[in-house]
Enzyme design. Sequence first.
Site, PDB file in Angstrom:
ATOM      1  N   GLU A   1      42.906  98.000  34.958  1.00 23.87           N
ATOM      2  CA  GLU A   1      43.416  99.340  35.203  1.00 23.87           C
ATOM      3  C   GLU A   1      42.329 100.141  35.903  1.00 23.87           C
ATOM      4  OE1 GLU A   1      46.670 100.183  31.725  1.00 23.87           O
ATOM      5  OE2 GLU A   1      44.602 100.725  31.286  1.00 23.87           O
TER       6      GLU A   1
ATOM      7  N   ASP B   1      44.481  92.967  31.267  1.00 19.89           N
ATOM      8  CA  ASP B   1      44.556  94.190  32.075  1.00 19.89           C
ATOM      9  C   ASP B   1      43.397  94.421  33.021  1.00 19.89           C
ATOM     10  OD1 ASP B   1      46.861  95.024  30.807  1.00 19.89           O
ATOM     11  OD2 ASP B   1      45.838  96.318  29.390  1.00 19.89           O
TER      12      ASP B   1
ATOM     13  N   TRP C   1      44.867 111.304  29.549  1.00 20.10           N
ATOM     14  CA  TRP C   1      43.725 110.529  29.055  1.00 20.10           C
ATOM     15  C   TRP C   1      42.885 109.859  30.145  1.00 20.10           C
ATOM     16  CZ3 TRP C   1      43.346 105.323  30.234  1.00 20.10           C
ATOM     17  CH2 TRP C   1      44.518 104.701  30.687  1.00 20.10           C
TER      18      TRP C   1
ATOM     19  N   ASN D   1      42.398  96.631  21.676  1.00 18.75           N
ATOM     20  CA  ASN D   1      41.093  97.153  21.242  1.00 18.75           C
ATOM     21  C   ASN D   1      39.939  96.264  21.686  1.00 18.75           C
ATOM     22  OD1 ASN D   1      42.335  99.338  19.932  1.00 18.75           O
ATOM     23  ND2 ASN D   1      42.570  98.161  18.037  1.00 18.75           N
TER      24      ASN D   1
ATOM     25  N   GLU E   1      48.620  90.431  26.748  1.00 20.65           N
ATOM     26  CA  GLU E   1      48.386  91.200  27.979  1.00 20.65           C
ATOM     27  C   GLU E   1      46.933  91.052  28.406  1.00 20.65           C
ATOM     28  OE1 GLU E   1      48.721  95.913  29.237  1.00 20.65           O
ATOM     29  OE2 GLU E   1      50.218  95.066  27.866  1.00 20.65           O
TER      30      GLU E   1
ATOM     31  N   HIS F   1      38.957  99.698  34.061  1.00 22.51           N
ATOM     32  CA  HIS F   1      39.226  99.510  32.634  1.00 22.51           C
ATOM     33  C   HIS F   1      39.822  98.127  32.441  1.00 22.51           C
ATOM     34  CE1 HIS F   1      40.621 100.984  28.586  1.00 22.51           C
ATOM     35  NE2 HIS F   1      41.575 100.090  28.806  1.00 22.51           N
TER      36      HIS F   1
ATOM     37  N   GLY G   1      38.718 111.580  29.738  1.00 16.01           N
ATOM     38  CA  GLY G   1      39.413 111.796  28.483  1.00 16.01           C
ATOM     39  C   GLY G   1      40.540 112.798  28.557  1.00 16.01           C
TER      40      GLY G   1
END
Length: 287
Positions: A99, A97, A189, A122, A95, A112, A193
């Site tokens: 975001e 990404d 999240w 990670n 993947e 993100h 957060g």
Amino acid sequence: MLLQLSLLALFLLSPVWADNFYQDATVTFGDQRAQIQDGGRLLALSLDKISGSGFQSKNEYLFGRFDMQLKLVPGNSAGTVTTFYLSSQGEGHDEIDFEFLGNSSGQPYTVHTNVYSQGKGNKEQQFRLWFDPTSSFHTYSIVWNSQRIIFLVDNIPIRVFNNHEALGVAFPKNQAMRVYASLWNADDWATQGGRVKTDWSMAPFTASYRNFNTNACVWSAATSTSSCGGSKTESVNNDQTWQTQQLNANGRNRLRWVQQKYMIYNYCADAKRFSQGFSPECKRSRF
């Protein structure tokens, strides 16, 4: 003459918008919350308290350049996530990404980025943007070849993830991926957060996509071959600049500018999270 050359260079660097959502995409969830408009040139995704919405490309790809113009949810977008990414399927999926994490009115979006290979991610880096992504369309691009992945915003590189298989770092190069996009609620999240929740009185939330463009190798699962010729890791054989694209001196300078001024998180600097040591690629050049 210099102006003419500059305009020519800009034209050559800019993607040619040719694709059509009716021809190239399939709505995957959300029913009428996903609307193809303007003769197939625009797709609007919406989110309400019942459901979000999303779409995927009809084709699978193994390497290429993928461009999408987005206008993000305006106003109080806290709790929402708008996405544009590539992904294969299954537990050991790959993947790549983009975001876009919403925020309260007047606060900037968080961009993100992440890379998964064989089901492991990670590899997050996060950025602010140097413009308002809700007032007009901007172009977000992923260049994916066998040597590196480049994330670009309006053709400005914000991140490069190089192939460091020689160091034991997995790299996505053996699984064909589709293009996906979605708008969904992640207020557990996404914003600060999870401390700031979605204000459903503002719903429906809407993000708009247009000018979806792919310059890529289409993968055929039936024949295990690519439109570029060959199979799997040997699939990139046609004469396309993205095959071996890397940053020149100007690109490296732009990347430094973005990362010095607008990067807000880098997994390679999070010693608390990775107390046992950073991933090997963190010790290598980011270019």
